[in-house]
Motif scaffolding. Sequence first.
Motif, PDB file in Angstrom:
ATOM      1  N   THR A 210      63.779  13.044  49.322  1.00  0.00           N
ATOM      2  CA  THR A 210      63.879  11.941  49.249  1.00  0.00           C
ATOM      3  C   THR A 210      62.965  10.792  47.878  1.00  0.00           C
ATOM      4  OG1 THR A 210      61.017  11.464  49.824  1.00  0.00           O
ATOM      5  CG2 THR A 210      62.416  11.445  51.563  1.00  0.00           C
ATOM      6  N   ARG A 211      63.349  10.150  47.352  1.00  0.00           N
ATOM      7  CA  ARG A 211      62.789   8.957  46.523  1.00  0.00           C
ATOM      8  C   ARG A 211      61.629   9.743  45.655  1.00  0.00           C
ATOM      9  NH1 ARG A 211      59.268   6.336  45.020  1.00  0.00           N
ATOM     10  NH2 ARG A 211      58.962   5.414  46.694  1.00  0.00           N
ATOM     11  N   SER A 212      60.560  10.552  46.532  1.00  0.00           N
ATOM     12  CA  SER A 212      59.116  11.009  45.910  1.00  0.00           C
ATOM     13  C   SER A 212      59.406  12.815  46.647  1.00  0.00           C
ATOM     14  CB  SER A 212      57.483  10.581  46.687  1.00  0.00           C
ATOM     15  OG  SER A 212      57.463  10.373  48.039  1.00  0.00           O
ATOM     16  N   MET A 213      59.317  13.035  47.787  1.00  0.00           N
ATOM     17  CA  MET A 213      59.467  15.058  47.784  1.00  0.00           C
ATOM     18  C   MET A 213      60.488  15.242  48.310  1.00  0.00           C
ATOM     19  SD  MET A 213      56.472  14.644  47.922  1.00  0.00           S
ATOM     20  CE  MET A 213      55.958  16.356  49.081  1.00  0.00           C
ATOM     21  N   LEU A 214      60.604  17.066  48.040  1.00  0.00           N
ATOM     22  CA  LEU A 214      61.572  17.474  48.253  1.00  0.00           C
ATOM     23  C   LEU A 214      61.127  18.824  49.191  1.00  0.00           C
ATOM     24  CD1 LEU A 214      64.076  19.008  45.726  1.00  0.00           C
ATOM     25  CD2 LEU A 214      62.620  20.481  46.370  1.00  0.00           C
ATOM     26  N   TYR A 215      61.968  19.153  50.525  1.00  0.00           N
ATOM     27  CA  TYR A 215      61.492  19.942  51.207  1.00  0.00           C
ATOM     28  C   TYR A 215      62.961  21.174  51.052  1.00  0.00           C
ATOM     29  CZ  TYR A 215      58.315  16.144  52.893  1.00  0.00           C
ATOM     30  OH  TYR A 215      57.979  14.717  52.305  1.00  0.00           O
ATOM     31  N   VAL A 216      61.696  22.486  51.388  1.00  0.00           N
ATOM     32  CA  VAL A 216      63.176  23.399  51.324  1.00  0.00           C
ATOM     33  C   VAL A 216      62.995  23.865  52.953  1.00  0.00           C
ATOM     34  CG1 VAL A 216      64.358  25.920  50.604  1.00  0.00           C
ATOM     35  CG2 VAL A 216      62.839  23.560  49.250  1.00  0.00           C
ATOM     36  N   PHE A 217      64.124  24.577  54.082  1.00  0.00           N
ATOM     37  CA  PHE A 217      63.606  24.953  54.786  1.00  0.00           C
ATOM     38  C   PHE A 217      65.437  26.085  55.392  1.00  0.00           C
ATOM     39  CE2 PHE A 217      62.820  20.445  55.624  1.00  0.00           C
ATOM     40  CZ  PHE A 217      62.025  20.442  56.969  1.00  0.00           C
ATOM     41  N   HIS A 218      64.578  26.890  55.590  1.00  0.00           N
ATOM     42  CA  HIS A 218      65.432  28.820  55.775  1.00  0.00           C
ATOM     43  C   HIS A 218      65.881  28.374  57.150  1.00  0.00           C
ATOM     44  CE1 HIS A 218      66.377  33.121  55.474  1.00  0.00           C
ATOM     45  NE2 HIS A 218      67.717  32.575  55.198  1.00  0.00           N
ATOM     46  N   LYS A 219      66.158  28.895  57.669  1.00  0.00           N
ATOM     47  CA  LYS A 219      66.257  28.639  59.284  1.00  0.00           C
ATOM     48  C   LYS A 219      65.984  28.437  60.086  1.00  0.00           C
ATOM     49  CE  LYS A 219      68.675  33.828  58.569  1.00  0.00           C
ATOM     50  NZ  LYS A 219      68.813  34.895  58.764  1.00  0.00           N
ATOM     51  N   GLY A 220      65.872  26.895  59.735  1.00  0.00           N
ATOM     52  CA  GLY A 220      65.477  25.632  60.439  1.00  0.00           C
ATOM     53  C   GLY A 220      63.463  26.163  60.158  1.00  0.00           C
TER      54      GLY A 220
ATOM     55  N   VAL B 283      60.718  26.485  54.517  1.00  0.00           N
ATOM     56  CA  VAL B 283      59.658  27.093  52.853  1.00  0.00           C
ATOM     57  C   VAL B 283      58.652  26.746  52.373  1.00  0.00           C
ATOM     58  CG1 VAL B 283      61.388  29.068  54.484  1.00  0.00           C
ATOM     59  CG2 VAL B 283      62.192  28.063  52.158  1.00  0.00           C
ATOM     60  N   ALA B 284      59.339  25.826  51.647  1.00  0.00           N
ATOM     61  CA  ALA B 284      58.617  24.940  50.421  1.00  0.00           C
ATOM     62  C   ALA B 284      59.091  24.011  50.543  1.00  0.00           C
ATOM     63  CB  ALA B 284      59.110  25.321  49.340  1.00  0.00           C
ATOM     64  N   ILE B 285      57.882  22.679  50.287  1.00  0.00           N
ATOM     65  CA  ILE B 285      57.331  21.511  49.912  1.00  0.00           C
ATOM     66  C   ILE B 285      57.137  20.874  48.099  1.00  0.00           C
ATOM     67  CG2 ILE B 285      55.659  21.323  50.689  1.00  0.00           C
ATOM     68  CD1 ILE B 285      56.237  18.852  51.314  1.00  0.00           C
ATOM     69  N   HIS B 286      58.098  20.199  47.116  1.00  0.00           N
ATOM     70  CA  HIS B 286      57.300  19.917  46.204  1.00  0.00           C
ATOM     71  C   HIS B 286      57.384  18.810  46.171  1.00  0.00           C
ATOM     72  CE1 HIS B 286      58.145  24.363  44.056  1.00  0.00           C
ATOM     73  NE2 HIS B 286      59.262  23.989  45.374  1.00  0.00           N
ATOM     74  N   SER B 287      56.898  18.012  45.595  1.00  0.00           N
ATOM     75  CA  SER B 287      56.871  16.696  44.906  1.00  0.00           C
ATOM     76  C   SER B 287      57.932  16.419  43.596  1.00  0.00           C
ATOM     77  CB  SER B 287      55.464  16.763  43.498  1.00  0.00           C
ATOM     78  OG  SER B 287      55.171  16.168  44.541  1.00  0.00           O
TER      79      SER B 287
END
Length: 198
Positions: free
Chosen positions: A50-60, A63-67
Amino acid sequence: MGKLPGERFELRHYARLTVAKNNHIYLARDNHYFSVPYTLIGQRVKVIYTRSMLYVFHKGERVAIHSRGFNQGSYSTLKEHLCSQHQHYRDRSPEYYRSKAAQHSKVLSRYISLLFKQGKIPEQLYRTCDGLLALGRKVDKERLEKACNTAMEYKVYSYTFIKNMLENNMTEATAEPSARELPEHGNVRGKTYYDQYQ
């Protein structure tokens, strides 16, 4: 009518990216790198940002979340994601790169050793090392060593600097122009000429 949501609505964007050998994914839109757990190196992951956050998924599974990071060419890194923090994972490490460089040249090995002493997280330097090793396979050893020696003299530790030196033939020694005496001719006035006007 129900309550308004507590958080502002943000558009979501989606991407499928591969985790690089340096533990990071590269979001081209931001020209920025985000760390992912080292166990996923080489795997494809789903990225939602999104504008402020980044989410990483593996097989649903997340696994990671970043500003979201907007510093061009920079890294957002969580140390617990890094393979250098896990002793049993040795495929990519400063020792690995120093060893590979030593097989090519002592000068390149010294340059890479100094590169890792610059205070950055090792994984942020792996792409630089990969680039330098690739140059070692393509370029004449003597030219690469000259470029590395020049870079060390100026304390510049960068793949781009070395590559530019090689591409622009800046490794060729340029001799200082020798001072030549002026040729003799009749139009030269000596000291005695000027003495008469004092």
